[in-house]
Motif scaffolding. Structure first.
Motif, short mmCIF file in Angstrom:
data_model
loop_
_atom_site.label_atom_id
_atom_site.label_comp_id
_atom_site.label_asym_id
_atom_site.label_seq_id
_atom_site.Cartn_x
_atom_site.Cartn_y
_atom_site.Cartn_z
N UNK A 46 0.62 -1.41 -0.22
CA UNK A 46 0.03 -0.07 -0.06
C UNK A 46 0.82 1.19 -0.04
N UNK A 47 0.74 2.79 -0.53
CA UNK A 47 1.78 3.78 -0.90
C UNK A 47 1.28 3.55 0.98
N UNK A 48 2.36 4.51 0.89
CA UNK A 48 2.50 5.32 2.46
C UNK A 48 0.84 6.04 2.42
N UNK A 49 1.11 7.16 1.39
CA UNK A 49 0.53 8.23 1.39
C UNK A 49 -1.50 7.79 2.01
N UNK A 50 -1.53 6.50 1.76
CA UNK A 50 -2.97 5.82 1.42
C UNK A 50 -3.42 5.09 2.91
N UNK A 51 -2.15 4.94 3.39
CA UNK A 51 -2.02 3.70 5.03
C UNK A 51 -3.02 4.08 5.46
N UNK A 52 -3.89 5.50 6.02
CA UNK A 52 -4.98 5.88 6.71
C UNK A 52 -5.97 5.91 6.53
N UNK A 53 -6.35 5.79 5.33
CA UNK A 53 -7.79 5.71 4.49
C UNK A 53 -7.96 3.91 4.05
N UNK A 54 -6.54 3.12 4.12
CA UNK A 54 -6.53 1.66 4.12
C UNK A 54 -6.72 1.01 4.79
N UNK A 55 -6.03 0.94 6.22
CA UNK A 55 -5.84 -0.13 7.26
C UNK A 55 -6.54 1.28 8.24
N UNK A 56 -7.54 0.27 9.34
CA UNK A 56 -8.06 1.18 9.58
C UNK A 56 -7.79 1.18 11.62
N UNK A 57 -7.80 2.22 11.83
CA UNK A 57 -7.07 2.68 12.72
C UNK A 57 -7.07 1.31 13.99
N UNK A 58 -8.16 0.30 14.45
CA UNK A 58 -8.76 -0.43 15.41
C UNK A 58 -7.91 -1.59 14.59
N UNK A 59 -6.81 -1.32 14.01
CA UNK A 59 -6.01 -3.01 13.50
C UNK A 59 -5.44 -2.52 14.26
N UNK A 60 -4.76 -4.09 14.81
CA UNK A 60 -3.17 -4.00 15.51
C UNK A 60 -2.59 -5.24 15.49
N UNK A 61 -1.47 -5.81 15.15
CA UNK A 61 -0.92 -6.96 15.39
C UNK A 61 -1.35 -8.95 15.87
N UNK A 62 -2.06 -9.57 15.17
CA UNK A 62 -2.62 -10.15 15.78
C UNK A 62 -4.03 -10.29 16.02
N UNK A 63 -4.72 -8.89 15.10
CA UNK A 63 -5.82 -8.70 14.86
C UNK A 63 -7.03 -9.73 13.27
N UNK A 64 -8.14 -10.12 13.86
CA UNK A 64 -8.29 -10.94 12.35
C UNK A 64 -9.11 -9.89 12.16
N UNK A 65 -8.90 -9.44 10.47
CA UNK A 65 -9.57 -8.95 9.91
C UNK A 65 -10.40 -9.67 8.63
N UNK A 75 -5.61 -3.99 -2.49
CA UNK A 75 -6.49 -3.55 -0.69
C UNK A 75 -7.16 -2.18 -0.98
N UNK A 76 -8.27 -1.77 -0.23
CA UNK A 76 -8.54 -0.84 -0.53
C UNK A 76 -9.13 -0.46 1.21
N UNK A 77 -9.66 -1.64 1.76
CA UNK A 77 -10.04 -1.55 3.25
C UNK A 77 -9.29 -2.46 3.58
N UNK A 78 -8.97 -2.08 4.93
CA UNK A 78 -8.79 -3.37 5.93
C UNK A 78 -9.59 -3.54 7.11
N UNK A 79 -10.06 -4.48 7.46
CA UNK A 79 -10.97 -3.49 8.97
C UNK A 79 -10.66 -5.04 10.37
N UNK A 80 -10.68 -4.31 11.11
CA UNK A 80 -10.94 -6.05 12.18
C UNK A 80 -12.30 -6.69 11.66
N UNK A 81 -12.29 -7.78 12.20
CA UNK A 81 -13.45 -8.70 12.75
C UNK A 81 -14.79 -8.08 13.01
#
Length: 84
Positions: A46-65, A75-81
């Motif tokens: 993912x381009x670094x400039x787009x990271x905050x739009x693609x990876x949701x803030x509640x996703x941390x290592x170990x989170x099911x997504x 990828x256009x949207x990555x969110x926790x389950x």
């Protein structure tokens, strides 16, 4: 189920063009045909400039997504389950 493992920043110059990308790493239970052993992992760029739009803030290592891709397979949207 797919789990987010972490991210890695890659910066540099390729053929005179600067790039700044984040490589997101995941682990999944879905194994391709012929897989023999071990955990299946994959990475998405993912381009670094787009990271905050693609990876949701509640996703941390170990989170099911859940990963949603655009029509080009990026990828256009990555969110926790558990996100709504």
């Amino acid at each position: 189920m797919t789990k987010y493992l972490g991210r890695e920043r890659k910066m540099g110059t390729y053929e005179g063009n600067d790039y700044d990308n984040m490589v997101l790493h995941f682990q999944t239970d879905e194994k391709p045909r012929g897989w023999i052993e071990g955990d299946m992992t994959f990475s998405l760029k993912v381009k670094s400039a787009m990271l905050n739009e693609v990876l949701m803030k509640d996703v941390s290592p170990g989170t099911p997504v859940l990963i949603r891709y655009n029509r080009y397979g990026q990828p256009e949207h990555i969110a926790s389950v558990t996100s709504k």
